[in-house]
Design a protein around this motif. Structure first.
Motif, PDB file in Angstrom:
ATOM      1  N   GLU A  56       0.807  -1.215   0.000  1.00 40.64           N
ATOM      2  CA  GLU A  56       0.000   0.000   0.000  1.00 40.64           C
ATOM      3  C   GLU A  56       0.845   1.272   0.000  1.00 40.64           C
ATOM      4  OE1 GLU A  56      -3.521   0.662  -0.041  1.00 40.64           O
ATOM      5  OE2 GLU A  56      -3.371  -1.326  -0.945  1.00 40.64           O
ATOM      6  N   ARG A  57       2.133   1.143   0.174  1.00 39.94           N
ATOM      7  CA  ARG A  57       3.013   2.311   0.124  1.00 39.94           C
ATOM      8  C   ARG A  57       3.530   2.580  -1.290  1.00 39.94           C
ATOM      9  NH1 ARG A  57       7.593   1.680   4.527  1.00 39.94           N
ATOM     10  NH2 ARG A  57       8.306   3.564   3.461  1.00 39.94           N
ATOM     11  N   ARG A  58       3.264   1.684  -2.219  1.00 39.75           N
ATOM     12  CA  ARG A  58       3.665   1.914  -3.606  1.00 39.75           C
ATOM     13  C   ARG A  58       2.947   3.154  -4.146  1.00 39.75           C
ATOM     14  NH1 ARG A  58       5.562  -2.315  -6.980  1.00 39.75           N
ATOM     15  NH2 ARG A  58       4.285  -1.386  -8.629  1.00 39.75           N
ATOM     16  N   LEU A  59       3.645   3.942  -4.934  1.00 41.38           N
ATOM     17  CA  LEU A  59       3.066   5.177  -5.454  1.00 41.38           C
ATOM     18  C   LEU A  59       1.844   4.909  -6.321  1.00 41.38           C
ATOM     19  CD1 LEU A  59       3.079   8.226  -5.823  1.00 41.38           C
ATOM     20  CD2 LEU A  59       4.798   7.956  -7.627  1.00 41.38           C
ATOM     21  N   ASP A  60       1.903   3.885  -7.165  1.00 38.59           N
ATOM     22  CA  ASP A  60       0.738   3.615  -8.014  1.00 38.59           C
ATOM     23  C   ASP A  60      -0.473   3.202  -7.175  1.00 38.59           C
ATOM     24  OD1 ASP A  60       1.821   1.156  -7.339  1.00 38.59           O
ATOM     25  OD2 ASP A  60       1.873   0.363  -9.382  1.00 38.59           O
ATOM     26  N   ALA A  61      -0.239   2.503  -6.060  1.00 41.13           N
ATOM     27  CA  ALA A  61      -1.332   2.112  -5.175  1.00 41.13           C
ATOM     28  C   ALA A  61      -1.938   3.337  -4.492  1.00 41.13           C
ATOM     29  CB  ALA A  61      -0.838   1.115  -4.125  1.00 41.13           C
ATOM     30  N   VAL A  62      -1.099   4.280  -4.086  1.00 47.68           N
ATOM     31  CA  VAL A  62      -1.590   5.498  -3.435  1.00 47.68           C
ATOM     32  C   VAL A  62      -2.396   6.341  -4.419  1.00 47.68           C
ATOM     33  CG1 VAL A  62      -0.923   7.635  -2.259  1.00 47.68           C
ATOM     34  CG2 VAL A  62       0.309   5.517  -1.770  1.00 47.68           C
ATOM     35  N   VAL A  63      -1.915   6.457  -5.648  1.00 48.23           N
ATOM     36  CA  VAL A  63      -2.642   7.204  -6.684  1.00 48.23           C
ATOM     37  C   VAL A  63      -4.010   6.570  -6.925  1.00 48.23           C
ATOM     38  CG1 VAL A  63      -2.656   7.762  -9.153  1.00 48.23           C
ATOM     39  CG2 VAL A  63      -0.585   8.138  -7.801  1.00 48.23           C
ATOM     40  N   TYR A  64      -4.044   5.250  -6.938  1.00 45.27           N
ATOM     41  CA  TYR A  64      -5.311   4.539  -7.126  1.00 45.27           C
ATOM     42  C   TYR A  64      -6.240   4.751  -5.936  1.00 45.27           C
ATOM     43  CZ  TYR A  64      -8.500   0.528  -7.439  1.00 45.27           C
ATOM     44  OH  TYR A  64      -9.619  -0.278  -7.482  1.00 45.27           O
ATOM     45  N   ARG A  65      -5.713   4.613  -4.721  1.00 39.80           N
ATOM     46  CA  ARG A  65      -6.533   4.794  -3.517  1.00 39.80           C
ATOM     47  C   ARG A  65      -7.095   6.223  -3.421  1.00 39.80           C
ATOM     48  NH1 ARG A  65      -7.741  -0.158  -2.705  1.00 39.80           N
ATOM     49  NH2 ARG A  65      -6.107  -1.498  -1.844  1.00 39.80           N
ATOM     50  N   ALA A  66      -6.335   7.190  -3.919  1.00 40.20           N
ATOM     51  CA  ALA A  66      -6.762   8.591  -3.858  1.00 40.20           C
ATOM     52  C   ALA A  66      -7.836   8.916  -4.899  1.00 40.20           C
ATOM     53  CB  ALA A  66      -5.564   9.510  -4.049  1.00 40.20           C
ATOM     54  N   LYS A  67      -8.198   7.936  -5.723  1.00 45.65           N
ATOM     55  CA  LYS A  67      -9.225   8.095  -6.765  1.00 45.65           C
ATOM     56  C   LYS A  67      -8.826   9.098  -7.837  1.00 45.65           C
ATOM     57  CE  LYS A  67     -13.593   8.311  -6.322  1.00 45.65           C
ATOM     58  NZ  LYS A  67     -14.950   8.736  -5.915  1.00 45.65           N
ATOM     59  N   PHE A  68      -7.538   9.137  -8.157  1.00 41.74           N
ATOM     60  CA  PHE A  68      -7.099   9.966  -9.269  1.00 41.74           C
ATOM     61  C   PHE A  68      -7.241   9.211 -10.592  1.00 41.74           C
ATOM     62  CE2 PHE A  68      -4.123  12.239  -6.124  1.00 41.74           C
ATOM     63  CZ  PHE A  68      -5.065  13.233  -5.896  1.00 41.74           C
ATOM     64  N   VAL A  69      -7.448   7.888 -10.496  1.00 43.33           N
ATOM     65  CA  VAL A  69      -7.586   7.030 -11.669  1.00 43.33           C
ATOM     66  C   VAL A  69      -8.636   5.965 -11.370  1.00 43.33           C
ATOM     67  CG1 VAL A  69      -5.260   7.307 -12.631  1.00 43.33           C
ATOM     68  CG2 VAL A  69      -5.657   5.652 -10.807  1.00 43.33           C
ATOM     69  N   PRO A  70      -9.218   5.356 -12.413  1.00 43.38           N
ATOM     70  CA  PRO A  70     -10.253   4.345 -12.174  1.00 43.38           C
ATOM     71  C   PRO A  70      -9.726   2.957 -11.828  1.00 43.38           C
ATOM     72  CG  PRO A  70     -10.015   4.730 -14.522  1.00 43.38           C
ATOM     73  CD  PRO A  70      -9.129   5.735 -13.832  1.00 43.38           C
ATOM     74  N   THR A  71      -8.491   2.636 -12.250  1.00 43.85           N
ATOM     75  CA  THR A  71      -7.953   1.291 -12.027  1.00 43.85           C
ATOM     76  C   THR A  71      -6.486   1.353 -11.611  1.00 43.85           C
ATOM     77  OG1 THR A  71      -7.152   0.972 -14.301  1.00 43.85           O
ATOM     78  CG2 THR A  71      -9.467   0.411 -13.859  1.00 43.85           C
ATOM     79  N   VAL A  72      -6.002   0.238 -11.073  1.00 51.09           N
ATOM     80  CA  VAL A  72      -4.588   0.165 -10.704  1.00 51.09           C
ATOM     81  C   VAL A  72      -3.710   0.188 -11.948  1.00 51.09           C
ATOM     82  CG1 VAL A  72      -4.933  -1.022  -8.508  1.00 51.09           C
ATOM     83  CG2 VAL A  72      -4.751  -2.365 -10.594  1.00 51.09           C
TER      84      VAL A  72
END
Length: 205
Positions: free
Chosen positions: A93-109
């Motif tokens: 969960e500390r991966r940057l792509d995971a954080v971007v996904y969790r923040a709802k900046f994108v629809p998918t991982v």
């Protein structure tokens, strides 16, 4: 473009679960596995089979992690103090792509990996294009000014499909997110049950 972009729904079918909780998942229509033998009666799965499935499900959920990368994360999780299960989830969960996904900046991982890889994301004011970059508590993740009008981002923010977890503080108007803390397993909003304990058992055989 991520290497799994064409095969992401096959993982859903193989696992028999809607891994990402998406409305377009084929599992919503067909719960049996893919291929001509997908509807055969399933036999009882061995302990090894359960562990392997748990590993494939967790690794596949993050979309772009190779076996070598995932094994490295496991090794680090088991070397850290505390519970290895919690450590494994915390590192993922500390991966940057995971954080971007969790923040709802994108629809998918998968879109998160692409967004980061194309240089649309900054961490603490500096552009970072490495999806596996590890965020620390207090890091501020933001969308570059030139990228804030991207339709992909605007649609994801407006979507009601997911909520932002409490361990990430998001300001969607400014398109910034602060990584508040490393989450516990129960805090991570997985659409299906993840079993990191079985993943640990798989690698520790």
């Amino acid at each position: 473009m991520t290497k799994r972009i064409q095969a992401k729904h096959k993982l859903d079918r193989r696992m028999g679960q809607n891994i990402w909780g998406r409305p377009k998942s084929p599992v919503n229509r067909r719960e049996y596995g893919p291929g001509e033998h997908g509807q055969r009666r399933r036999t009882k799965t061995s302990d090894f089979g359960l562990q392997l499935k748990a590993k494939q499900k967790l690794k596949g959920y993050y979309g772009n992690i190779t076996e070598k990368q995932f094994r490295r994360i496991y090794d680090e999780a088991t070397r850290m103090r505390g519970d290895a299960n919690a450590n494994l989830i915390g590192l993922l969960e500390r991966r940057l792509d995971a954080v971007v996904y969790r923040a709802k900046f994108v629809p998918t991982v998968f879109a998160a990996r692409q967004l980061v890889g194309h240089g649309h994301v900054k961490v603490n004011g500096r552009r970072v294009n490495i999806p596996s970059f590890r965020c620390s508590v207090g890091d501020v993740i933001e969308i570059r000014d030139k990228s804030k009008d991207m339709a992909l981002i605007l649609e994801a923010i407006d979507s009601s499909e997911r909520d932002v977890p409490e361990y990430i503080d998001v300001d969607h108007k400014k398109m910034t997110a602060t990584y508040v803390r490393v989450p516990e397993l129960a805090e991570v909003p997985y659409p299906v049950m993840m079993e990191p304990n079985l993943v640990i058992e798989f690698y520790s055989r």
